[in-house]
Design a protein around this motif. Sequence first.
Motif: not given
Length: 210
Positions: A171-176, A180-185
């Motif tokens: 999850a994006n816990l630092d929007p400043a 975005e945050a994500a697992f990607v292949p």
Amino acid sequence: MDVITWTGELACHLQTAHRWNREEFAERLGVHSQTVAGWHSKPAIVPRGEIQAALDTVYERALPPVRLRFAHLARPPAEAAAQALRVAIAIVLRGAEVLLVQRRDGGDLHWQFPAGVVKPGADPAAVAVKETRAETGVHCSVRALLGSRLHPATGVQASYHLCDHLMGEPANLDPAENAEAAFVPVADLTRFIPADRIYRPVLDALGASA
């Protein structure tokens, strides 16, 4: 770092940190491009009051990556040698996926691995784990140090830590700082980060894990 009085040299460092050309920098400050050129030729010059205020505003609105670059550029040579800026980078694997964050860098967005600044005396591996959790909510543990280098884009000393996912969805816990945050292949990693920008040992480790 806070600036009490701007000189031509510090103003030029601020320009470089933003990666603006002279015309772009002059436009942001509301001055003529020849004024900026004068700072490059006479770095000891002290701009007048209203320009000092304009420089303050540009600095105060700068995003964290820009401020880091400025601090690195503006540090006196002796201090820079003694206290080189260091960051710890986490390469977090979950099966065939790797964790990325999308950084805000000026007006651009760039995908990167989670990272944090290593303060003097801190353990880089612990920083990698802590910053990953703070930025994304993902808990991980360090498996191995992949190596370190002087980062070609930022000029900071970067250490790379291969990590295993323990728990948590990104999850994006630092929007400043991030968008975005994500697992990607892992197989699609170079669609997010060009291969020539990825530290070679990281590519090798991810290739072995894919």
